[in-house]
Design a protein around this motif. Structure first.
Motif, PDB file in Angstrom:
ATOM      1  N   LEU A 193       0.828  -1.201   0.000  1.00 54.33           N
ATOM      2  CA  LEU A 193       0.000   0.000   0.000  1.00 54.33           C
ATOM      3  C   LEU A 193       0.868   1.260   0.000  1.00 54.33           C
ATOM      4  O   LEU A 193       0.627   2.199  -0.782  1.00 54.33           O
ATOM      5  CB  LEU A 193      -0.916  -0.007   1.221  1.00 54.33           C
ATOM      6  N   ALA A 194       1.885   1.291   0.868  1.00 56.79           N
ATOM      7  CA  ALA A 194       2.767   2.460   0.933  1.00 56.79           C
ATOM      8  C   ALA A 194       3.537   2.642  -0.363  1.00 56.79           C
ATOM      9  O   ALA A 194       3.767   3.780  -0.812  1.00 56.79           O
ATOM     10  CB  ALA A 194       3.735   2.302   2.108  1.00 56.79           C
ATOM     11  N   LYS A 195       3.927   1.539  -0.981  1.00 63.94           N
ATOM     12  CA  LYS A 195       4.661   1.619  -2.246  1.00 63.94           C
ATOM     13  C   LYS A 195       3.756   2.123  -3.371  1.00 63.94           C
ATOM     14  O   LYS A 195       4.145   3.039  -4.131  1.00 63.94           O
ATOM     15  CB  LYS A 195       5.204   0.224  -2.591  1.00 63.94           C
ATOM     16  N   SER A 196       2.553   1.565  -3.478  1.00 64.91           N
ATOM     17  CA  SER A 196       1.658   1.935  -4.577  1.00 64.91           C
ATOM     18  C   SER A 196       1.150   3.366  -4.449  1.00 64.91           C
ATOM     19  O   SER A 196       0.926   4.052  -5.448  1.00 64.91           O
ATOM     20  CB  SER A 196       0.475   0.966  -4.634  1.00 64.91           C
ATOM     21  N   LYS A 197       0.971   3.857  -3.201  1.00 62.08           N
ATOM     22  CA  LYS A 197       0.474   5.205  -2.976  1.00 62.08           C
ATOM     23  C   LYS A 197       1.571   6.264  -3.062  1.00 62.08           C
ATOM     24  O   LYS A 197       1.280   7.464  -3.020  1.00 62.08           O
ATOM     25  CB  LYS A 197      -0.191   5.298  -1.602  1.00 62.08           C
ATOM     26  N   GLY A 198       2.808   5.820  -3.149  1.00 59.72           N
ATOM     27  CA  GLY A 198       3.914   6.780  -3.221  1.00 59.72           C
ATOM     28  C   GLY A 198       4.352   7.313  -1.870  1.00 59.72           C
ATOM     29  O   GLY A 198       5.152   8.244  -1.797  1.00 59.72           O
ATOM     30  N   TRP A 199       3.873   6.714  -0.778  1.00 59.20           N
ATOM     31  CA  TRP A 199       4.295   7.162   0.559  1.00 59.20           C
ATOM     32  C   TRP A 199       5.726   6.714   0.851  1.00 59.20           C
ATOM     33  O   TRP A 199       6.437   7.363   1.615  1.00 59.20           O
ATOM     34  CB  TRP A 199       3.367   6.582   1.634  1.00 59.20           C
ATOM     35  N   ALA A 200       6.122   5.592   0.259  1.00 60.55           N
ATOM     36  CA  ALA A 200       7.481   5.068   0.415  1.00 60.55           C
ATOM     37  C   ALA A 200       7.980   4.701  -0.974  1.00 60.55           C
ATOM     38  O   ALA A 200       7.945   3.540  -1.384  1.00 60.55           O
ATOM     39  CB  ALA A 200       7.478   3.851   1.336  1.00 60.55           C
ATOM     40  N   PRO A 201       8.452   5.675  -1.732  1.00 56.22           N
ATOM     41  CA  PRO A 201       8.747   5.444  -3.148  1.00 56.22           C
ATOM     42  C   PRO A 201      10.008   4.632  -3.418  1.00 56.22           C
ATOM     43  O   PRO A 201      10.185   4.120  -4.525  1.00 56.22           O
ATOM     44  CB  PRO A 201       8.900   6.863  -3.702  1.00 56.22           C
ATOM     45  N   GLY A 202      10.904   4.524  -2.443  1.00 50.54           N
ATOM     46  CA  GLY A 202      12.165   3.831  -2.666  1.00 50.54           C
ATOM     47  C   GLY A 202      12.005   2.325  -2.747  1.00 50.54           C
ATOM     48  O   GLY A 202      10.901   1.777  -2.728  1.00 50.54           O
ATOM     49  N   ASP A 203      13.144   1.645  -2.843  1.00 49.57           N
ATOM     50  CA  ASP A 203      13.153   0.189  -2.852  1.00 49.57           C
ATOM     51  C   ASP A 203      12.523  -0.328  -1.563  1.00 49.57           C
ATOM     52  O   ASP A 203      12.721   0.249  -0.481  1.00 49.57           O
ATOM     53  CB  ASP A 203      14.588  -0.325  -2.986  1.00 49.57           C
ATOM     54  N   VAL A 204      11.768  -1.419  -1.660  1.00 48.89           N
ATOM     55  CA  VAL A 204      11.045  -1.944  -0.494  1.00 48.89           C
ATOM     56  C   VAL A 204      11.977  -2.193   0.679  1.00 48.89           C
ATOM     57  O   VAL A 204      11.628  -1.944   1.837  1.00 48.89           O
ATOM     58  CB  VAL A 204      10.294  -3.241  -0.877  1.00 48.89           C
ATOM     59  N   GLY A 205      13.188  -2.664   0.419  1.00 48.87           N
ATOM     60  CA  GLY A 205      14.114  -2.998   1.484  1.00 48.87           C
ATOM     61  C   GLY A 205      14.915  -1.835   2.026  1.00 48.87           C
ATOM     62  O   GLY A 205      15.776  -2.031   2.898  1.00 48.87           O
ATOM     63  N   ASP A 206      14.655  -0.618   1.566  1.00 49.62           N
ATOM     64  CA  ASP A 206      15.404   0.548   2.020  1.00 49.62           C
ATOM     65  C   ASP A 206      14.771   1.119   3.294  1.00 49.62           C
ATOM     66  O   ASP A 206      13.566   1.393   3.330  1.00 49.62           O
ATOM     67  CB  ASP A 206      15.420   1.617   0.921  1.00 49.62           C
ATOM     68  N   TRP A 207      15.608   1.307   4.331  1.00 51.88           N
ATOM     69  CA  TRP A 207      15.096   1.796   5.611  1.00 51.88           C
ATOM     70  C   TRP A 207      14.725   3.277   5.564  1.00 51.88           C
ATOM     71  O   TRP A 207      13.900   3.737   6.349  1.00 51.88           O
ATOM     72  CB  TRP A 207      16.143   1.591   6.708  1.00 51.88           C
ATOM     73  N   GLU A 208      15.315   4.030   4.671  1.00 49.15           N
ATOM     74  CA  GLU A 208      15.086   5.469   4.645  1.00 49.15           C
ATOM     75  C   GLU A 208      13.906   5.862   3.765  1.00 49.15           C
ATOM     76  O   GLU A 208      13.050   6.640   4.172  1.00 49.15           O
ATOM     77  CB  GLU A 208      16.358   6.185   4.156  1.00 49.15           C
ATOM     78  N   THR A 209      13.872   5.326   2.549  1.00 51.29           N
ATOM     79  CA  THR A 209      12.831   5.743   1.602  1.00 51.29           C
ATOM     80  C   THR A 209      11.873   4.624   1.219  1.00 51.29           C
ATOM     81  O   THR A 209      10.866   4.884   0.559  1.00 51.29           O
ATOM     82  CB  THR A 209      13.477   6.291   0.310  1.00 51.29           C
ATOM     83  N   GLY A 210      12.162   3.387   1.599  1.00 50.76           N
ATOM     84  CA  GLY A 210      11.321   2.265   1.215  1.00 50.76           C
ATOM     85  C   GLY A 210      10.258   1.940   2.251  1.00 50.76           C
ATOM     86  O   GLY A 210      10.226   2.495   3.354  1.00 50.76           O
ATOM     87  N   SER A 211       9.394   1.014   1.876  1.00 48.56           N
ATOM     88  CA  SER A 211       8.309   0.649   2.784  1.00 48.56           C
ATOM     89  C   SER A 211       8.812  -0.113   4.007  1.00 48.56           C
ATOM     90  O   SER A 211       8.123  -0.176   5.026  1.00 48.56           O
ATOM     91  CB  SER A 211       7.259  -0.191   2.042  1.00 48.56           C
ATOM     92  N   LYS A 212      10.015  -0.684   3.938  1.00 43.84           N
ATOM     93  CA  LYS A 212      10.599  -1.331   5.111  1.00 43.84           C
ATOM     94  C   LYS A 212      10.767  -0.339   6.250  1.00 43.84           C
ATOM     95  O   LYS A 212      10.476  -0.644   7.415  1.00 43.84           O
ATOM     96  CB  LYS A 212      11.952  -1.944   4.745  1.00 43.84           C
TER      97      LYS A 212
END
Length: 687
Positions: free
Chosen positions: A293-312
């Motif tokens: 959800l965070a990835k698709s909505k653009g809330w966490a645009p980075g790579d999923v495994g990234d602690w800073e910009t990803g949904s992780k």
């Protein structure tokens, strides 16, 4: 004939040496697992099992038998070592300081091995000393349960064949969930487990009381070898740690893999089905719902495994909110217990009423909802008790409980007073040596004093529920320091981390010693011997774990693919949050919603102890851990938890083999990971 142990011989060099040997194995394993997932295993009952096995093998060469009180000392030393990777912050707060602090936060810090040792020695004593004056109140007067300490006492009693107990008592002790995993999610009440164990046929023994310990040790060694072999093989075949069981897209994009580690399956067996399934629920909510959800909505645009910009990194804020809420509600309940006396009394009556009617209740001479020391268990004494009427028997039991250990076996007030002052002074001094002016002396003093207050809450929580909420206590300390340290202070984040680490260390050590003192009280061990055993174990553990941690950080990239140190991110995110840093887009709304939801869940669980449906209400810490750990570890633990539940509850088999199997799995991977460390250091190629 072998002469008996001399009177008063509660402290023996052989028990200390064996305890250090067992503790070394557990401590090394805890550094490894702590860096991977943030969880460590104290393993008090496996320590007693291994210690008993060592002296069983050497029995022909001993001048006097290995006794229950020596076993209490052995496991006190071993557990003192085992908790140091967590107690000294080496699996969480130290990686946060050395790898995650930004330059504007006065980091990252480069701490040498000697600075790590100095820091660890500063943190490893004051909680132990402070636990001593609490002992008389919570163990002698209030007689709090400390279920893990109780279960360890039952196991040691069975091991040494006091009263010729059956295999069923051993299994019941095992059901108390021996290895307190820290931070632990749920109160694993020994009484509930024992009642379940004896519901079917209380009079039936499963086998001869003289157990096949050679066979049990064979099983332990086989499991140790299998787990170690798997661990070494993962060095050459890294794909074994991340099997794409849901397909390559789910694995590569959304991090849904399985790590079929024997050790994590073993941890799942120890945690139990309830906790592991709650963790799996957290993984599903976090990694299968919120992350996409965070990835698709653009809330966490980075790579999923990234602690800073990803949904992780985005979902960890939801996890953190759940942890904070669970800690605040749970600790508030402990603090407000005097106002909730009737409810607490009713719960105690229900739980103890069931327990005292069980076989283990009779084994420990449990009556009037209380525990009685196991010192006088000979047949003559038992027959004398049987000859008196109920009123006299009840009074005798009460007198036995109120009687403390002999004066020569207690820790003197002078020792406590001087030790507390010296340990606090050492903590303040060592933090100044390591951090200098970055952490003001007044902040350290406040942190230690606050740690002592919070340790009282932690000890009481542990005694009532078998839960030592050290993660929540550290977060409360961080919240408090955000109020007393100005947000504009150049070292506010670092000071916040130090304050939380000090509070966590104090609560963890005080709780661990109190569990051991409960075990010792039931078995008639000398508190003084246990205290010095804990001090010796803590000293050795602080030094040893610092060296092992430095080896891992020198050879491996931390944080990296193998050692993701998720709790380090929880520490640093909490520090930034409470010192005024903003949250990612939409994380605030979702974190608040999750927090409100788990206020109700935690309250329901708190006031429904003993209810059959309680396990269906999600536990906050377990759900949160399932969110901030990648699914590969959680799925392995779930396999272990479900497998253990099927073995015991569906197949109606003895739980003892599962304990031994789980212990071998955990220790095998934890200890043999040092082989992988050496291979990595010499840069042996992978396949």
């Amino acid at each position: 004939m072998v002469p008996p142990i001399p009177p008063g011989r509660s402290f023996t060099v052989r028990s200390v040496v064996a305890g250090l040997a067992v503790g070394t194995v557990i401590c090394a394993a805890n550094v490894y697992f702590g860096l991977q997932t943030g969880w460590v295993s104290i393993m008090s009952m496996p320590a007693s099992l291994m210690g008993f096995a060592i002296f069983k093998v050497l029995s022909k060469h001993l001048s006097f038998p290995f006794t229950p009180v020596e076993n209490v000392l052995l496991q006190s030393v071993a557990c003192g070592m085992a908790i140091m990777p967590l107690g000294c912050g080496l699996v969480g707060v130290i990686p946060a300081m050395t790898d995650l602090l930004k330059p504007e936060e006065r980091g990252p810090l480069n701490l040498s091995v000697w600075q790590l040792i100095v820091w660890s020695l500063g943190l490893c004593y004051f909680g132990v000393v402070f636990a001593v004056p609490l002992r008389k109140q919570v163990i002698i007067k209030e007689r709090l349960r400390f279920p893990s300490g109780f279960s360890t006492a039952v196991l040691i009693s069975v091991l040494h064949d006091q009263g010729h107990q059956s295999q069923k008592e051993l299994d019941a002790a095992a059901e108390g969930k021996f290895a307190a995993l820290v931070p632990r999610d749920e109160p694993l009440l020994a009484s509930d487990r024992l009642e379940e164990e004896y519901d079917d046929d209380p009079g039936e023994d499963l086998q001869d009381p003289k157990h096949d310990w050679a066979g049990n040790m064979r099983l332990l060694l086989i499991c140790f070898g299998l787990s170690g072999l798997y661990t070494v093989s993962t060095y050459f075949l890294p794909v074994l740690r991340n099997l794409p069981i849901f397909g390559t897209v789910a694995a590569n994009t959304w991090l849904w893999t399985l790590n079929p580690s024997f050790a994590y399956i073993g941890q799942g067996i120890i945690m139990g089905a309830e906790t592991t399934l709650h963790m799996t629920l957290g993984a599903i909510v976090g990694w299968a719902i919120l992350s996409p959800l965070a990835k698709s909505k653009g809330w966490a645009p980075g790579d999923v495994g990234d602690w800073e910009t990803g949904s992780k990194g985005w979902i960890v804020w939801v996890s953190l909110s759940i942890m904070l809420v669970d800690a605040v509600v749970s600790l508030a309940y402990i603090a407000l217990q005097p106002l909730l006396g009737k409810h607490v009394a009713r719960l105690s009556s229900d739980v103890y009423g069931r327990l005292r009617s069980s076989r283990v209740g009779k084994l420990l001479r449990l009556d009037a909802y209380e525990y009685t020391p196991l010192r006088n268990r000979d047949d003559e004494h038992a027959s004398q008790r049987d000859s008196v009427d109920d009123a006299e028997r009840r009074q005798t039991l009460t007198d036995d409980l109120d009687a403390d250990a002999p004066p020569e076996q207690r820790i003197g007030k002078k020792t406590v007073s001087i030790g507390l002052l010296l340990s606090i002074g050492l903590c303040v001094l060592t933090i100044y040596i390591v951090f200098g002016d970055l952490v003001p002396v007044y902040a350290t003093v406040i942190a230690v004093l606050m740690a002592l207050v919070l340790s009282i809450m932690g000890v009481r929580a542990l005694g009532e529920t078998d839960l030592n909420p050290v993660s929540g206590i550290s977060k409360l300390a961080q919240l408090f320091f955000a109020l007393i340290i100005p947000q504009g202070h150049k070292s506010s984040v670092l000071i916040n981390l130090v304050a939380g680490a000090v509070s966590e260390a104090g609560a963890l050590q005080a709780g661990d010693l109190m569990q051991d003192l409960k075990t010792g009280h039931l078995l008639g061990a000398a508190p003084k011997a246990q205290f010095w055993g804990q001090v010796i174990g803590a000293t050795a553990g602080a030094i040893f774990s610092s060296f092992i941690y430095r080896l891992y950080t020198t050879v491996y990239e931390i944080p990296g693919e193998l050692f993701q140190v998720p709790t380090a991110y929880v520490w640093i995110f909490t520090a930034r949050l409470v010192t005024g840093k903003g949250l990612p887009y939409m994380a605030t709304e979702w974190a608040m919603g999750a927090g409100v939801l788990f206020v109700f869940f935690t309250l329901i669980r708190t006031f429904s102890v003993g209810k059959a449906w309680r396990s269906w209400v999600p536990g906050g810490i377990a759900v949160a851990v399932g969110m901030y750990n990648v699914p590969s570890f959680t799925l392995a633990r779930a396999i272990g938890g479900i497998g253990g539940w099927i073995w015991v509850h569906k197949m109606k088999r003895s739980n003892t083999p599962m304990i031994i199997l789980a212990s071998g799995f955990i220790l095998g991977e934890g200890f043999l990971s040092i082989v992988n460390l050496v291979l990595q250091g010499f840069q042996v190629p992978h396949f």
